[in-house]
Design a protein around this motif. Sequence first.
Motif, short mmCIF file in Angstrom:
data_model
loop_
_atom_site.label_atom_id
_atom_site.label_comp_id
_atom_site.label_asym_id
_atom_site.label_seq_id
_atom_site.Cartn_x
_atom_site.Cartn_y
_atom_site.Cartn_z
N THR A 200 -3.17 2.37 110.76
CA THR A 200 -4.43 2.47 110.01
C THR A 200 -4.61 3.85 109.42
O THR A 200 -5.01 4.00 108.25
N ARG A 203 -2.15 4.34 106.47
CA ARG A 203 -2.60 3.67 105.26
C ARG A 203 -3.80 4.41 104.64
O ARG A 203 -3.93 4.47 103.40
N ALA A 204 -4.68 4.94 105.49
CA ALA A 204 -5.84 5.68 104.97
C ALA A 204 -5.39 6.95 104.25
O ALA A 204 -5.94 7.31 103.20
N ARG A 205 -4.40 7.62 104.80
CA ARG A 205 -3.91 8.84 104.16
C ARG A 205 -3.25 8.53 102.81
O ARG A 205 -3.42 9.28 101.84
N SER A 207 -3.94 6.04 100.83
CA SER A 207 -4.94 5.59 99.86
C SER A 207 -6.02 6.63 99.59
O SER A 207 -6.89 6.41 98.73
N GLU A 209 -8.37 7.50 101.69
CA GLU A 209 -9.61 7.11 102.38
C GLU A 209 -9.85 8.04 103.57
O GLU A 209 -8.90 8.55 104.19
N ASP A 210 -11.11 8.24 103.90
CA ASP A 210 -11.46 9.04 105.05
C ASP A 210 -10.96 8.36 106.33
O ASP A 210 -11.11 7.14 106.49
N GLU A 211 -10.38 9.17 107.25
CA GLU A 211 -9.80 8.58 108.46
C GLU A 211 -10.85 7.89 109.33
O GLU A 211 -10.60 6.80 109.86
N THR A 213 -13.68 6.60 108.38
CA THR A 213 -14.10 5.37 107.71
C THR A 213 -13.08 4.25 107.93
O THR A 213 -13.44 3.09 108.17
N ALA A 214 -11.79 4.61 107.86
CA ALA A 214 -10.74 3.61 108.10
C ALA A 214 -10.79 3.09 109.53
O ALA A 214 -10.63 1.88 109.77
N ASP A 217 -13.75 0.75 109.83
CA ASP A 217 -13.41 -0.54 109.24
C ASP A 217 -12.49 -1.34 110.15
O ASP A 217 -12.62 -2.57 110.25
N LYS A 235 -18.89 10.42 111.25
CA LYS A 235 -19.12 10.76 109.85
C LYS A 235 -20.36 11.63 109.67
O LYS A 235 -20.45 12.42 108.74
#
Length: 299
Positions: A200, A203-205, A207, A209-211, A213-214, A217, A235
């Motif tokens: 996870t 994939r976040a890195r 894309s 995306e914030d870790e 937040t990933a 999710d 957060k």
Amino acid sequence: MIGMAVVGAAIGAVLLFLVLKVFPPKRSAIVQLGQYYAHYRGPEVTVAPTRTAADARGRIGEWVTVELAKRGIQYNGLRRDLALTGQSLESLMGRKVVAAVAGFLGGLIALSALRYAGGVGLPTFAPLAIAVIAAVALFVAPDIDARKAAVKRRQEFTEQLSVYLDLVSLKMAGHAAAATALPEAAQRGGGWPMMLIRDTLFRARLSGEDEWTALADLGQRIGVADLRELGALIKLVSDDGAQVRSTLTARAASMRRARLADEEGNAEERNQSMRLAQMLIAFGFMLFVGYPAFVNIKF
């Protein structure tokens, strides 16, 4: 003779089902992780697919799922449980329908054979009623198995998550940033929960995306409230490293206490069951010893 053969076949099928449930085939963590993410990527196109019984069940399950969705039946909770165990709702619905039909026909044929060929005295409506009960039981049984498996896997994930949060906190205590501590701590475990967290974060890195937040999710997707709430909480204090570290430590400690409380509750429940069994054994022994004297009493 035919009735006995049918009964023997039914008993053999039940025994085979029980053996497969008690000793299921084990899958590696890599295979489980691949099946988990394959559920979210969607079906992939393959060349010259081989039609098997599983494909037929899948088509049946897909049709049933679509028809239920048209009527507003989504099975969101069951979808979450199935995603955690690496299954899809379509395949489960296919198994449910096939098992229900097989239970209905098998029960109806077996009891009808016992009634007419075996000479067993049964009411006229008994075969149909028992066949319906068998169909309903076999239709619901896969849901129960999926939910039990999901509960077990969530417990495994929660245990590993508390260890992971402690590792992240230790990394941050060594003056490491959260963006560096998160993937480095995930490298310390080889179980499927750590692999899922590591994948996870990777994939976040990729894309952007914030870790956190990933991870939140991920907690939402697999139904782990601790991870979902932790991601949302971090957060809010992500700018203060000391506050993040103290939050991780406190959440890991609270998760361990909750797990310990659950284990103590389960142990107490087992103790109560043992006490009840001991009381029943004592009552049976007293009845066994006192019965001869009781029957010889002359009134």
